[in-house]
Design a protein around this motif. Structure first.
Motif, short mmCIF file in Angstrom:
data_model
loop_
_atom_site.label_atom_id
_atom_site.label_comp_id
_atom_site.label_asym_id
_atom_site.label_seq_id
_atom_site.Cartn_x
_atom_site.Cartn_y
_atom_site.Cartn_z
N ARG A 105 -8.36 -32.73 34.00
CA ARG A 105 -9.08 -31.66 34.69
C ARG A 105 -8.10 -30.64 35.26
N LEU A 106 -8.44 -29.37 35.06
CA LEU A 106 -7.68 -28.26 35.64
C LEU A 106 -8.47 -27.68 36.78
N ALA A 159 -12.50 -29.24 32.09
CA ALA A 159 -12.26 -30.68 31.89
C ALA A 159 -12.05 -30.89 30.40
N LEU A 160 -10.92 -31.49 30.04
CA LEU A 160 -10.54 -31.65 28.63
C LEU A 160 -10.52 -33.13 28.28
N SER A 161 -11.33 -33.53 27.31
CA SER A 161 -11.23 -34.89 26.79
C SER A 161 -11.62 -34.83 25.33
N GLY A 162 -10.65 -35.11 24.46
CA GLY A 162 -10.88 -34.95 23.03
C GLY A 162 -11.38 -36.21 22.39
N PRO A 177 4.50 -23.76 30.73
CA PRO A 177 3.50 -24.40 31.61
C PRO A 177 2.08 -24.42 31.04
N SER A 178 1.89 -23.87 29.84
CA SER A 178 0.58 -24.02 29.19
C SER A 178 0.45 -25.37 28.50
N LEU A 179 1.56 -26.14 28.40
CA LEU A 179 1.53 -27.42 27.70
C LEU A 179 1.49 -28.60 28.67
N ILE A 180 0.54 -29.49 28.45
CA ILE A 180 0.46 -30.75 29.19
C ILE A 180 0.30 -31.86 28.17
N ILE A 211 -3.38 -25.83 27.81
CA ILE A 211 -4.41 -25.67 28.84
C ILE A 211 -4.86 -24.23 28.98
N ASP A 212 -4.11 -23.27 28.42
CA ASP A 212 -4.52 -21.87 28.49
C ASP A 212 -5.64 -21.58 27.50
#
Length: 429
Positions: A118-119, A150-153, A176-179, A193-194
């Motif tokens: 989650r961002l 919220a990201l869940s693939g 910082p766009s990469l997690i 995340i962008d």
């Protein structure tokens, strides 16, 4: 005037996830207290978990002891999280200058893992509006914490699944766009995340993955640890293979195999729970075993066994973290209620001098081992603090500038925060 070396906060719930903000607030006019903001999260075995941002009640707590009967921190804002918060991190310092497509320059991002990545977008610490009316309190300045995405693939290994619970994540400093996240379903997933898109998902371990970390300075290489007892390195440019940097030694008294053993299964070994790079020399990493009381320091140039082992705890270790100074201290904490700070600069410098003639870039690091070195044991920490109960987590501040006030001055330096039960304690290093 004595300056404070201990700040504290009592949360309304047991705290597990913990992180110190990496930069002052972008719209806080560089106010000193905006460097003293913590993100915290609860871990209850239900769906009522919460996250919160806490900050200094008054900057005078940094230099005055008269304030010690009050809580030094106050809750600035909080939000419902639901699933237990397995990890929480503020955006890296590089996010301030990054050209985001989907974020206002006056807000800050925070990320959490649990049942999804989650961002969160945080805005606050604006200067309070002073009222002309006598007796009217200034407005608090609108602190807000809002769920951004919220990201869940899809899971590679579970059919018809929205993705298994996530155990941890690492936010890339350089981009910082990469997690990258780690999951109990054996996978790691790299997210942009962008754009809210999964860059890649890979099966990283034979069992659950418990932690993951980007190699400092790299946007391609990350390492992970897990329940199979291995530490592995991955390079996004060549995902067809991984490099095993360390495996937990197999136990000496292994029970007889089951009637139908898997041909690829290793004997049961002690899981590795956390991995953290030394930010000033990313050849070195720290890790520890489940139920273990020692910390292993590994050198990427001599994979296979630790180069240093730290023996100072008398109970299970729960957290490790490196400071951000030129010669950063390593903080460790655990069930023995101890926070220990280790100065390993002399030990790692000796190893580094052996490699002075073989400079390498981050891109070549995985393919250039060096001769084995003999493991050293370090038993004396540079600093020890005993808390009132077991310590579940810790977080370093960045280097914080000194604060000049009419009542005194606080000196520049680092702080380390620990979570024990509902209490947060921040100690000046």
């Amino acid at each position: 005037m004595t300056q404070s070396t201990l700040l504290q906060y009592e949360a309304p719930w047991p705290v597990y996830a913990l992180d110190w903000c990496k930069t002052p607030a972008p719209n806080g006019q560089m106010r000193p207290r905006s460097s003293f903001r913590l993100g915290i999260g609860s871990f209850s075995e239900n769906y009522s978990n919460r996250i919160a941002i806490v900050g200094l009640q008054d900057e005078r707590v940094l230099v005055e002891d008269e304030y010690n009967e009050y809580s030094d921190f106050v809750t600035l804002c909080d939000a419902h999280h639901g699933y237990p918060v397995t990890s929480l991190q503020w955006q890296p310092a590089s996010a301030l200058s990054y050209q985001w497509a989907q974020k206002s320059p006056t807000t800050e991002l925070m990320a959490t893992t649990g049942d999804a990545l989650r961002l969160w977008e945080y805005s606050g610490d604006v200067q309070p509006v002073m009222s002309n009316y006598v007796g009217r309190a200034p407005s608090s300045g609108g602190h807000s914490l809002n769920l951004k995405t919220a990201l869940s693939g899809q899971s590679k290994v579970q059919n018809n699944s929205n993705g298994a619970p996530l155990t941890n994540f690492s936010w890339n400093e350089k981009a910082p766009s990469l997690i990258v996240t780690s999951s109990i379903d054996t996978t790691c997933t790299v997210w942009n995340i962008d754009t809210s898109a999964a860059v890649t998902q890979l099966i990283a371990h034979d069992r659950e993955v418990y932690d993951v970390a980007w190699l400092p300075g790299s946007t391609d290489i990350f390492v992970s640890v897990g329940a199979d007892g291995s530490l592995r390195a991955f390079d996004l440019r060549s995902l067809e293979h991984s490099t095993i940097l360390y495996e937990t030694p197999a136990p000496k008294n292994v029970p007889p195999p089951s009637s139908s053993p898997s041909t690829s299964a290793r004997p049961p070994t002690s899981p590795l729970l956390r991995i953290a790079f030394n930010p000033s020399d990313s050849n070195y990493m720290s890790t520890f075993h489940m139920d273990g009381s020692e910390i292993q320091i590994l050198d990427m140039r001599s994979p296979g066994q630790p180069v240093i082992e730290l023996k100072g705890h008398h109970g299970q270790i729960n957290a490790v973290g490196w400071g951000s100074g030129d010669q950063p201290l390593l903080a460790t904490a655990g069930d023995d209620c101890q926070l220990l700070l280790w100065d390993l600069a002399n030990h790692t410098a000796a190893s580094a001098s052996m490699n002075a003639n073989s400079p390498r870039s981050a891109s070549s690091r995985l393919n250039s081992p060096r001769p084995d070195v003999k493991k050293k044991f370090v038993t004396e920490p540079a600093f020890a603090y005993t808390a009132s109960s077991l310590i579940t987590n810790l977080a370093w501040s960045p280097m914080i500038q000194g604060v000049n006030m009419s009542t005194g001055q606080s000196t520049a330096g680092e702080w380390v925060a620990i979570a024990c039960g509902k209490s947060i304690k921040a100690l000046k290093v």
